[in-house]
Motif scaffolding. Structure first.
Motif, PDB file in Angstrom:
ATOM      1  N   ASP A 212       0.851  -1.191   0.000  1.00 54.64           N
ATOM      2  CA  ASP A 212       0.000   0.000   0.000  1.00 54.64           C
ATOM      3  C   ASP A 212       0.886   1.240   0.000  1.00 54.64           C
ATOM      4  OD1 ASP A 212      -1.964   1.837   0.205  1.00 54.64           O
ATOM      5  OD2 ASP A 212      -2.820   1.086   2.094  1.00 54.64           O
ATOM      6  N   PRO A 213       0.793   2.163  -0.997  1.00 59.91           N
ATOM      7  CA  PRO A 213       1.659   3.358  -1.043  1.00 59.91           C
ATOM      8  C   PRO A 213       1.492   4.257   0.161  1.00 59.91           C
ATOM      9  CG  PRO A 213       0.570   2.976  -3.162  1.00 59.91           C
ATOM     10  CD  PRO A 213      -0.070   2.062  -2.187  1.00 59.91           C
ATOM     11  N   SER A 214       0.268   4.398   0.651  1.00 58.63           N
ATOM     12  CA  SER A 214       0.057   5.274   1.810  1.00 58.63           C
ATOM     13  C   SER A 214       0.773   4.747   3.045  1.00 58.63           C
ATOM     14  CB  SER A 214      -1.438   5.411   2.075  1.00 58.63           C
ATOM     15  OG  SER A 214      -2.018   4.137   2.358  1.00 58.63           O
ATOM     16  N   LYS A 215       0.764   3.409   3.214  1.00 58.68           N
ATOM     17  CA  LYS A 215       1.468   2.839   4.352  1.00 58.68           C
ATOM     18  C   LYS A 215       2.975   2.999   4.205  1.00 58.68           C
ATOM     19  CE  LYS A 215      -2.070  -0.612   5.471  1.00 58.68           C
ATOM     20  NZ  LYS A 215      -2.354  -2.065   5.624  1.00 58.68           N
ATOM     21  N   ALA A 216       3.483   2.853   2.980  1.00 55.13           N
ATOM     22  CA  ALA A 216       4.924   3.030   2.762  1.00 55.13           C
ATOM     23  C   ALA A 216       5.342   4.469   3.031  1.00 55.13           C
ATOM     24  CB  ALA A 216       5.271   2.628   1.331  1.00 55.13           C
ATOM     25  N   LEU A 217       4.532   5.446   2.593  1.00 54.18           N
ATOM     26  CA  LEU A 217       4.850   6.854   2.840  1.00 54.18           C
ATOM     27  C   LEU A 217       4.834   7.171   4.327  1.00 54.18           C
ATOM     28  CD1 LEU A 217       5.400   9.700   1.755  1.00 54.18           C
ATOM     29  CD2 LEU A 217       2.915  10.010   1.536  1.00 54.18           C
ATOM     30  N   ALA A 218       3.859   6.617   5.039  1.00 53.38           N
ATOM     31  CA  ALA A 218       3.786   6.852   6.480  1.00 53.38           C
ATOM     32  C   ALA A 218       4.990   6.269   7.190  1.00 53.38           C
ATOM     33  CB  ALA A 218       2.493   6.237   7.033  1.00 53.38           C
ATOM     34  N   ALA A 219       5.446   5.088   6.745  1.00 54.31           N
ATOM     35  CA  ALA A 219       6.623   4.480   7.363  1.00 54.31           C
ATOM     36  C   ALA A 219       7.871   5.296   7.088  1.00 54.31           C
ATOM     37  CB  ALA A 219       6.796   3.052   6.830  1.00 54.31           C
ATOM     38  N   ALA A 220       7.998   5.855   5.878  1.00 54.94           N
ATOM     39  CA  ALA A 220       9.169   6.685   5.551  1.00 54.94           C
ATOM     40  C   ALA A 220       9.186   7.973   6.373  1.00 54.94           C
ATOM     41  CB  ALA A 220       9.166   6.994   4.057  1.00 54.94           C
TER      42      ALA A 220
END
Length: 240
Positions: A212-220
């Motif tokens: 999920d891109p949103s989850k990856a962005l939040a993790a970054a």
């Protein structure tokens, strides 16, 4: 034909032993009564009759040296299951004897254990209610006659425990089938493996789906904030 008869006897013995186990656990509890003791006595006698019939059916073919390998292996599996039922029956009979002696139903009565068990019609609470209805229908009969009957039942139960113990010893002497040598027809945990395989592909496919891109962005973003906080803490420590 003999093998099918043995299977039928063992199925009946297994069901009767399970019922006897459930009744034995209720002795001394809040659902205990003369009706329960009578039902327990009837069930254990039925279990002993089935055990005697199963032993007679299994002993003769297992002592036959000319029995085929596949037939012998199946009968040995039945013998192992039969031995397990007898062990459970003996243990429950000893438990019922100990609890019946500790919690006699004749006067003066010792207070029964308030287990607080509750449940639906198919659970333990339902069994307790059915026993109470049986007691109301037949009458508990707490008079002197039932008091004498309770003591006679305990003495009879003690004799029956010795009979079952002798039966187990006689079986072991006549038929030498160690349980650890009996081979199962399927590998251990086959039911669990089949259930996992049926539910496995869907779960694996769900886990291996795209990220999920949103989850990856939040993790970054979280990682960047954490690194900045660590660097700020190090700078403050050096300045101080």
């Amino acid at each position: 034909m003999a093998r099918e008869e043995c299977k039928a006897l063992l199925d009946a013995l297994n069901r009767t032993t399970a019922r006897h186990h459930q009744l034995a656990l209720t002795v001394g509890g809040s659902a205990d009564s003369q009706a329960l003791r009578r039902e327990l006595r009837r069930t254990r006698r039925e279990a002993q009759e089935l055990a005697a019939a199963a032993r007679a059916r299994l002993t003769a073919p297992l002592r036959d040296r000319g029995l085929g390998g596949e037939e012998r292996a199946e009968l040995e599996r039945l013998w192992a299951a039969f031995s397990g039922c007898l062990d459970l029956l003996e243990a429950d009979m000893r438990r019922a004897l100990a609890l019946g002696s500790a919690f006699p139903l004749q006067a003066p009565r010792r207070p029964l254990v308030r287990t607080g068990v509750a449940g639906g019609p198919g659970g333990s609470g339902g069994s307790a209610r059915s026993l109470r209805r049986l007691a109301e229908r037949d009458g508990d009969g707490d008079g002197d006659g039932d008091a004498d009957g309770d003591g006679d039942d305990l003495r009879e139960l003690e004799r029956e425990v010795l009979q079952v113990s002798d039966m187990i010893h006689d079986m072991e002497m006549k038929v030498n089938v160690p349980r650890w040598t009996v081979q199962a027809r399927q590998t251990a945990g086959a039911e669990l493996l089949s259930a996992a395989s049926s539910a496995g592909p869907a779960s694996v496919q769900e886990r291996s789906g795209p990220c999920d891109p949103s989850k990856a962005l939040a993790a970054a973003v979280f990682s960047a904030v954490l690194l900045a906080a660590v660097a700020l803490a190090v700078c403050v420590a050096k300045l101080s």
